[in-house]
Design an enzyme around this catalytic site. Sequence first.
Site, PDB file in Angstrom:
ATOM      1  CG  ASN A 156      -0.442  -0.129   2.510  1.00  0.00           C
ATOM      2  OD1 ASN A 156       0.717  -0.516   2.674  1.00  0.00           O
ATOM      3  ND2 ASN A 156      -1.211   0.192   3.524  1.00  0.00           N
ATOM      4  CE  LYS A 199       7.822 -11.087   0.813  1.00  0.00           C
ATOM      5  NZ  LYS A 199       7.145 -10.659  -0.396  1.00  0.00           N
ATOM      6  CB  ALA A 220       4.038  -6.217  -1.411  1.00  0.00           C
ATOM      7  CD  GLU A 221       2.539 -11.056  -3.088  1.00  0.00           C
ATOM      8  OE1 GLU A 221       1.375 -11.298  -2.723  1.00  0.00           O
ATOM      9  OE2 GLU A 221       3.491 -10.936  -2.282  1.00  0.00           O
ATOM     10  CB  THR A 263       1.359 -12.153   7.468  1.00  0.00           C
ATOM     11  OG1 THR A 263       0.342 -12.465   6.520  1.00  0.00           O
ATOM     12  CG2 THR A 263       2.714 -12.511   6.893  1.00  0.00           C
ATOM     13  CD  GLU A 300       2.370  -0.247  10.604  1.00  0.00           C
ATOM     14  OE1 GLU A 300       1.176  -0.604  10.774  1.00  0.00           O
ATOM     15  OE2 GLU A 300       2.790   0.248   9.556  1.00  0.00           O
ATOM     16  CB  CYS A 338      -2.208  -0.056   8.575  1.00  0.00           C
ATOM     17  SG  CYS A 338      -0.747   0.960   8.459  1.00  0.00           S
ATOM     18  CB  SER A 375       1.922   9.425   8.948  1.00  0.00           C
ATOM     19  OG  SER A 375       0.988   8.423   9.243  1.00  0.00           O
ATOM     20  CD  GLU A 433       8.245   0.724  10.965  1.00  0.00           C
ATOM     21  OE1 GLU A 433       8.910  -0.256  10.594  1.00  0.00           O
ATOM     22  OE2 GLU A 433       7.267   1.154  10.320  1.00  0.00           O
TER      23      GLU A 433
END
Length: 491
Positions: free
Chosen positions: A161, A184, A186-187, A244, A262, A296, A454, A471
């Site tokens: 996102n 890694k 996101a796909e 996950t 997170e 989120c 944020s 973070e």
Amino acid sequence: GPGRGASRALPAALVRRGGLVGGRWVDTAAAFPVQDPASGEELCRISDCGAAEARAAVRAAHEAGTAWGRLPAKERSVRLRRWYELMMENKEELARIITAENGKPLKEAQSEIVYSASFLEWFAEEARRIYGDVIPASAKNRRILVLKQPVGVAAIITPWNFPSAMITRKVGAALAAGCTVVVKPAEDTPLSALALGELANQAGIPAGVYNVIPCSRQQTAAVGEVLCTDPLVSKISFTGSTATGKILLKQAAGTVKRVSMELGGHAPFIVFDSANVDHAVAGALASKYRNSGQTCVCTNRFLVQKGIHDEFVEKFAKAIEKELHVGNGFDAKTTQGPLINEKAVEKVEKHIRDAVSQGASVVTGGKRHSFGKNFFEPTLLSNVTTKMLCTQEETFGPLAPVIKFETEVEAVAIANAADVGLAGYFYSQDPAQIWRVAEQLEVGMVGVNEGIISSVECPFGGIKQSGLGREGSKYGIDEYLEIKYVCFGGL
């Protein structure tokens, strides 16, 4: 079609199709497609890294770690600062990559790149403020020193996102602390992570310090397992779903890794009778519909006090109809791009069906948008109860359910009934109420009369099942540092 030319919009200079391991671009036999969510059109194919590439990346990061960790903080700072400058010089191209692979409106993608780059700037500055300590000793012939040292290799697992900002928020802190990383992505959105790698190379970030292993959904479990179990990895930082996160926590337990998580949110947005309703509507619009509701910290439940309930719902509906425009992210007037995929659309539909079957009313929206298959109308529901699915789980889409409440105590109880607690928002003009509610909301971040909270200076993170650690801010770098106590005796 709606996706016309997303692949043509990709800036060739920053598009990389291989993984980045030890400073080299790595091709694999298999590749997986990256799709434009607006059209379903294939943008390009990316190397499908597996367990072997993941292990190679971990080794490369481990080998690069010694020299990077021993560099003077000032030198790490200079490289991070250069990386920040390159992001800003390339911000139009980087934003186009985000809109192509994620679908968000170009204006939002541009904001994300500025936000994303600002983490590299912030942590370039924080790198030089990793202070130790000297503690007065109880024995005359001793001195107590406290040093802070990098934890080592950090595995960074990020969501689709915010394909750029979720990386720099972690990587900026890690590199500033002297850690090296394996990312890694996101796909759905690997292109942003790889473009950052190209700029890291240009910025003089040494080979092996920033590694990227893109992989398909089929390879994700195997790659994730390597990152969580390899003894050379000291730390996992993950942003994504709570489910996950729990799997990764279990896997990381075997080698007792440091973990930052997170995870999902379920943000309440409370509007009290004393609120300025127009301000509350503006905040609600911003908080709920940014990135088509796929953040989120997006509001997931609106709680509105009965005295202003009808006025709020009416004004909110008008604002949605007047100010939100569904369309392709590359179209200048678009404020609402596609959802990331069909599964996301189906979840929104399921939540609406469930609510309506239990007596909720659709005030505006309520169905798929005619623009294309991943598009959904911005939706407002009233007569919502806490029994409905949309108030019990995170929707991650453009759905705003409104619950009417009577008392402050009731509102706080409903807000805190969730097992997650990331962000929470409320609107009130009563100072005593503001103190009470801000302290009582069980979340890691509170917006008071503010829908977008944020920024790099602020500690981002949640409590309960929304995660571990923070973070950004001066606290964000601590997640990548170990504290070493040195007892200096015989003095």
